[in-house]
Design a protein around this motif. Structure first.
Motif, PDB file in Angstrom:
ATOM      1  N   ASP A   1       0.904  -1.266  -0.018  1.00  0.00           N
ATOM      2  CA  ASP A   1      -0.108  -0.105  -0.123  1.00  0.00           C
ATOM      3  C   ASP A   1       1.026   1.165  -0.037  1.00  0.00           C
ATOM      4  N   PRO A   2       0.809   2.117  -1.104  1.00  0.00           N
ATOM      5  CA  PRO A   2       1.616   3.330  -0.955  1.00  0.00           C
ATOM      6  C   PRO A   2       1.394   4.270  -0.073  1.00  0.00           C
ATOM      7  N   ALA A   3      -0.128   4.137   0.544  1.00  0.00           N
ATOM      8  CA  ALA A   3      -0.494   5.167   1.735  1.00  0.00           C
ATOM      9  C   ALA A   3      -0.242   4.636   3.042  1.00  0.00           C
ATOM     10  N   LYS A   4       0.492   5.629   3.410  1.00  0.00           N
ATOM     11  CA  LYS A   4       1.153   5.122   4.955  1.00  0.00           C
ATOM     12  C   LYS A   4       0.108   4.907   6.085  1.00  0.00           C
ATOM     13  N   ILE A   5      -0.997   5.597   5.816  1.00  0.00           N
ATOM     14  CA  ILE A   5      -1.977   5.519   6.710  1.00  0.00           C
ATOM     15  C   ILE A   5      -3.314   5.677   5.884  1.00  0.00           C
ATOM     16  N   ARG A   6      -4.554   4.945   6.345  1.00  0.00           N
ATOM     17  CA  ARG A   6      -5.856   5.181   5.890  1.00  0.00           C
ATOM     18  C   ARG A   6      -6.642   5.404   6.789  1.00  0.00           C
ATOM     19  N   THR A   7      -7.422   6.840   6.677  1.00  0.00           N
ATOM     20  CA  THR A   7      -8.473   7.241   7.578  1.00  0.00           C
ATOM     21  C   THR A   7      -9.860   7.419   6.937  1.00  0.00           C
ATOM     22  N   ARG A   8     -10.831   7.604   7.374  1.00  0.00           N
ATOM     23  CA  ARG A   8     -12.300   7.895   6.477  1.00  0.00           C
ATOM     24  C   ARG A   8     -12.777   8.722   7.141  1.00  0.00           C
ATOM     25  N   PHE A   9     -13.976   9.563   6.304  1.00  0.00           N
ATOM     26  CA  PHE A   9     -15.192  10.299   6.789  1.00  0.00           C
ATOM     27  C   PHE A   9     -16.361   9.755   6.305  1.00  0.00           C
ATOM     28  N   PRO A  10     -16.984   9.101   7.253  1.00  0.00           N
ATOM     29  CA  PRO A  10     -18.105   8.107   7.117  1.00  0.00           C
ATOM     30  C   PRO A  10     -19.359   8.791   7.295  1.00  0.00           C
ATOM     31  N   PRO A  11     -20.066   9.979   6.961  1.00  0.00           N
ATOM     32  CA  PRO A  11     -21.202  10.360   7.145  1.00  0.00           C
ATOM     33  C   PRO A  11     -22.376   9.418   6.478  1.00  0.00           C
ATOM     34  N   GLU A  12     -23.595   9.601   6.959  1.00  0.00           N
ATOM     35  CA  GLU A  12     -24.671   8.782   6.745  1.00  0.00           C
ATOM     36  C   GLU A  12     -25.449   9.921   5.904  1.00  0.00           C
ATOM     37  N   PRO A  13     -25.906   9.604   4.628  1.00  0.00           N
ATOM     38  CA  PRO A  13     -26.259  10.898   3.803  1.00  0.00           C
ATOM     39  C   PRO A  13     -27.741  10.909   4.042  1.00  0.00           C
ATOM     40  N   ASN A  14     -28.032  11.568   5.189  1.00  0.00           N
ATOM     41  CA  ASN A  14     -29.313  11.805   5.613  1.00  0.00           C
ATOM     42  C   ASN A  14     -29.473  13.096   6.173  1.00  0.00           C
ATOM     43  N   GLY A  15     -28.714  14.129   5.882  1.00  0.00           N
ATOM     44  CA  GLY A  15     -28.812  15.241   6.328  1.00  0.00           C
ATOM     45  C   GLY A  15     -27.538  16.165   5.735  1.00  0.00           C
ATOM     46  N   TYR A  16     -27.722  17.435   6.037  1.00  0.00           N
ATOM     47  CA  TYR A  16     -26.722  18.387   5.592  1.00  0.00           C
ATOM     48  C   TYR A  16     -25.437  18.375   6.593  1.00  0.00           C
ATOM     49  N   LEU A  17     -24.141  18.476   6.301  1.00  0.00           N
ATOM     50  CA  LEU A  17     -23.110  18.433   7.250  1.00  0.00           C
ATOM     51  C   LEU A  17     -22.915  19.759   7.932  1.00  0.00           C
ATOM     52  N   HIS A  18     -22.510  19.955   9.198  1.00  0.00           N
ATOM     53  CA  HIS A  18     -22.628  21.022  10.126  1.00  0.00           C
ATOM     54  C   HIS A  18     -21.241  21.151  10.568  1.00  0.00           C
TER      55      HIS A  18
ATOM     56  N   PRO B   1     -31.485   1.526   4.783  1.00  0.00           N
ATOM     57  CA  PRO B   1     -32.434   1.626   3.762  1.00  0.00           C
ATOM     58  C   PRO B   1     -33.174   3.030   3.633  1.00  0.00           C
ATOM     59  N   GLU B   2     -33.656   3.535   4.756  1.00  0.00           N
ATOM     60  CA  GLU B   2     -34.831   4.360   4.741  1.00  0.00           C
ATOM     61  C   GLU B   2     -34.481   5.847   4.427  1.00  0.00           C
ATOM     62  N   LYS B   3     -33.295   6.187   4.635  1.00  0.00           N
ATOM     63  CA  LYS B   3     -33.098   7.658   5.029  1.00  0.00           C
ATOM     64  C   LYS B   3     -32.375   8.511   3.927  1.00  0.00           C
ATOM     65  N   GLU B   4     -31.634   7.555   2.973  1.00  0.00           N
ATOM     66  CA  GLU B   4     -30.928   8.384   2.109  1.00  0.00           C
ATOM     67  C   GLU B   4     -31.292   8.991   0.973  1.00  0.00           C
ATOM     68  N   GLU B   5     -30.651  10.101   0.686  1.00  0.00           N
ATOM     69  CA  GLU B   5     -31.129  10.633  -0.493  1.00  0.00           C
ATOM     70  C   GLU B   5     -29.985  11.336  -1.336  1.00  0.00           C
ATOM     71  N   GLN B   6     -30.047  11.373  -2.758  1.00  0.00           N
ATOM     72  CA  GLN B   6     -29.037  12.148  -3.654  1.00  0.00           C
ATOM     73  C   GLN B   6     -28.632  13.431  -3.298  1.00  0.00           C
ATOM     74  N   GLU B   7     -29.796  14.371  -2.706  1.00  0.00           N
ATOM     75  CA  GLU B   7     -29.517  15.739  -2.427  1.00  0.00           C
ATOM     76  C   GLU B   7     -28.547  15.726  -1.371  1.00  0.00           C
ATOM     77  N   TYR B   8     -28.599  14.907  -0.306  1.00  0.00           N
ATOM     78  CA  TYR B   8     -27.644  14.905   0.757  1.00  0.00           C
ATOM     79  C   TYR B   8     -26.124  14.578   0.242  1.00  0.00           C
ATOM     80  N   VAL B   9     -26.317  13.294  -0.760  1.00  0.00           N
ATOM     81  CA  VAL B   9     -24.890  12.743  -1.226  1.00  0.00           C
ATOM     82  C   VAL B   9     -24.273  14.268  -2.001  1.00  0.00           C
ATOM     83  N   ASP B  10     -24.776  14.813  -2.743  1.00  0.00           N
ATOM     84  CA  ASP B  10     -24.136  15.902  -3.322  1.00  0.00           C
ATOM     85  C   ASP B  10     -23.946  17.067  -2.545  1.00  0.00           C
ATOM     86  N   SER B  11     -24.826  17.208  -1.381  1.00  0.00           N
ATOM     87  CA  SER B  11     -24.378  18.439  -0.601  1.00  0.00           C
ATOM     88  C   SER B  11     -23.227  18.107   0.302  1.00  0.00           C
ATOM     89  N   ILE B  12     -22.947  16.828   0.537  1.00  0.00           N
ATOM     90  CA  ILE B  12     -21.931  16.265   1.387  1.00  0.00           C
ATOM     91  C   ILE B  12     -20.531  16.273   0.790  1.00  0.00           C
TER      92      ILE B  12
END
Ligand code: ATP
Ligand code: MG
Length: 588
Positions: A49-66, A96-107
């Motif tokens: 792995d060329p990446a020394k570390i891997r982190t992640r930002f894992p939002p649920e796409p069910n709202g706008y980021l704050h 399965p119930e809460k996600e929307e494309q609008e949220y994915v795009d805004s995130i």
């Protein structure tokens, strides 16, 4: 302004110390990476792995980021940036119930706007957790086969009653020791839609007497007939978050999985699950490790998703990007800067102890970054007329104003002067109060970048309001000419030439809540809304502002930092939003 420069370089914190120690010890040095998420077999086909570390930002796409999410984004993407790693942008879309494309795009918009990217080492690292459903199902069967999970048919009430309390152990379900083959068959029936929603559930088999309630046979799969935005109707069973999340991390070969403190009690299950799947050969070593930090709490702000939805849906604000909301979309429209957020994240640091951060710290970060980057312009927000009686009718002349006092290389611009000017109402007093140095009868002030003028009179309307002030100018005193210093005056006021002025709507935003801890005690947080959080005025701007593009930032001299509104502005009625005043006006 303090003269001390704030270093943008992030300070040290306990998570950085952990990362540095892992790099030093080579904890993650010899990992293969298949170029994509995958199980042990897939990863084994990869190269170093060329990446020394891997982190992640894992939002649920069910709202706008704050603003709280900004802390997590700056932390995770910042670590990857600083330690030759990569941060994955992962949509945690297993519910399965809460996600929307609008949220994915805004995130994705918000993360990019903050200045971060998930592209690196030749590929994009944008992932959807729902793509791992097949593996999650396989992992669940593996746990059943190794007698580490069972199908439970207790009712929800029975399950709750048998869970025990903080002081009392739980009780084993009657189904806990059913044969492996029976659980396996039932789980497959669940998957095949042979049972009603809620009729049974798959649970990990750990320890009903554990002092950690999260280890008392947590639920890992439930029946839920719902159409998923990505997998459609393929599944009628879905993994629980606490089961899904560690697996997502492991498949993506995350090294440091950073989350907020409320997940601390979940860490034993995180490790239990991944170690079992590794021992079964499903996941590759080294496994990700979870670390917890204190979430951001900010005074004068609410960050709970439920309250933000309430504010938007019940129209206490105008949509998700209302400049008064603590959403990143709102803050951006307000004129807050990405640089200011990064500075804020570095300044507040990362710790293990929950605390409240003063809103002024965020505002100071915005002031500091805007002071550096925003060009200066002149705006008269509460105009009255000033007539220079001895100035020739119809004449116009150029005055020159620096675009940025800290950056002379940005040059000067022309500000036209004529006989009639707009000045601020508060820059004239009929009877001056003590220490007032601006315009009053017989007093002299400098018209900034122009001449010294002497007040000769004024006019009022029938209601007694000042409408016009009269003055005479001293022709030898123009700024930038040898005579400029011949007369010393104490007052210096800004102005805009009436025939050249550019009328605009200016939205003076203030804090959305008037209390530092909205809803504290037994108050309803809505009762703490600041009734003066927006004031709309009509201002007169200098003509150079006609060239402003949406989202351009300016300091309106003596007033504060403003941004050209990106949404409602029209050529016929430009709109500028106040991001922040020049000084803190809330400090008592
Ligand atoms: P929910 O209440 O619906 O779980 P959430 O605010 O946790 O909402 P997520 O989409 O799950 O939203 O959050 C994504 C990431 O942002 C998580 O890793 C979470 O820890 C982090 N995060 C959320 N709120 C804050 C906060 N106030 N301070 C720091 N990090 C936060
Ligand atoms: Mg969450």
């Amino acid at each position: 302004m303090s003269s001390e420069k704030t270093p943008i370089a992030p300070g040290s914190n306990f998570i950085r110390n952990i990362v540095e120690r892992d790099i030093e010890h080579g904890t993650y040095a010899n990992r293969p990476w298949a170029g994509q998420p995958g199980d042990a077999a897939t990863q084994a086909t990869g190269t170093l792995d060329p990446a020394k570390i891997r982190t992640r930002f894992p939002p649920e796409p069910n709202g706008y980021l704050h603003i709280g999410h900004a802390k997590s984004i700056c932390l995770n993407f910042g670590l990857a940036r600083d330690y030759d790693g990569i941060c994955h942008m992962r949509f945690d879309d297993t519910n399965p119930e809460k996600e929307e494309q609008e949220y994915v795009d805004s995130i994705t918009d918000a993360v990019k706007w903050l200045g971060f990217s998930w592209d690196g080492f030749g590929t994009s690292h944008l992932y959807y957790a729902s793509n791992y459903f097949d593996f999650m199902y396989r992992a669940a069967e593996h746990l059943i086969e190794t007698d580490k999970a069972y199908v439970d048919q207790q009712t929800a009430d029975e399950m709750r009653a048998n869970r025990g309390t903080l002081t009392e152990p739980g009780k084993d379900s009657a189904w806990r020791n059913r044969p492996v083959a029976e659980s396996l068959a039932l789980f497959r029936d669940m998957r095949d839609g042979k049972h009603a929603d809620g009729a049974m559930i798959l649970r990990a088999k750990i320890d009903m007497a554990s002092p950690n309630i999260n280890m008392r046979d947590p639920a890992i799969y439930r029946i839920k007939r719902a159409t998923h935005h990505n997998t459609g109707d393929t599944w009628c069973i879905y993994p629980m978050y606490t089961f899904a999340h560690p697996i997502e991390d492991a498949l993506e070969r995350i090294t440091h999985s950073i989350c907020t403190l409320e997940f601390e009690d979940q860490r034993p299950f995180y490790d239990w699950l991944l170690e079992n799947l590794r021992d079964g050969g499903l996941l590759a070593n080294p496994l990700p490790k979870q670390y917890e930090f204190a979430r951001l709490n900010l005074t004068y702000v609410v960050l709970s998703k439920r309250k933000l939805i309430d504010l938007v849906e019940n129209k206490h604000v105008n949509g998700w990007d209302d400049p008064r909301l603590p959403t990143l979309a709102g803050a951006r429209r307000r004129g807050y800067t990405a640089e200011g957020f990064r500075l804020f994240a570095d300044r507040i640091g990362v710790s293990k102890a929950d605390s409240w951060i003063e809103y002024t710290i965020l505002e100071d970060c915005m002031r500091e970054t805007l002071n550096e980057s925003a060009e200066r312009r002149i705006a008269v927000l509460d105009p009255i007329k000033l007539v220079i009686d001895n100035y020739p009718d119809g004449q116009t002349e150029d005055c020159f104003a620096p675009n940025h006092p800290l950056h002379p290389e940005l040059g000067k611009r022309v500000v036209p002067l004529s006989k009639e000017l707009w000045i601020e109402r508060e820059d004239f007093m009929e009877t001056p109060s003590k220490g007032y140095f601006r315009l009053f009868p017989d007093n002299m002030v400098r018209l900034r970048y122009g001449y010294v003028v002497k007040c000769t009179g004024f006019e009022k309307d029938s209601a007694g309001n000042i409408t016009t002030v009269h003055c005479e100018y001293l022709p030898d005193t123009k700024s930038g000419t040898p005579g400029a210093d011949s007369i010393k005056v104490k007052g210096n006021i800004h102005w805009v030439s009436v025939p050249h002025a550019y009328p605009a709507e200016v939205r003076l935003y203030d804090r959305l809540f008037k209390e530092a801890h909205p809803g504290a005690g037994d108050r309803n947080y809505l009762d703490d809304l600041n009734p003066d959080s927006i004031k709309i005025i009509h201002a007169q701007l200098e003509p150079a502002l006609k060239d402003a593009n949406p989202e351009d930032h300016f300091q309106f001299e003596r007033h504060g930092y403003f941004v050209a509104d990106k949404k409602d502005s029209a050529p016929s009625m430009p709109i500028f939003n106040r991001a922040v005043t020049l000084r803190d006006v809330w400090q008592k």
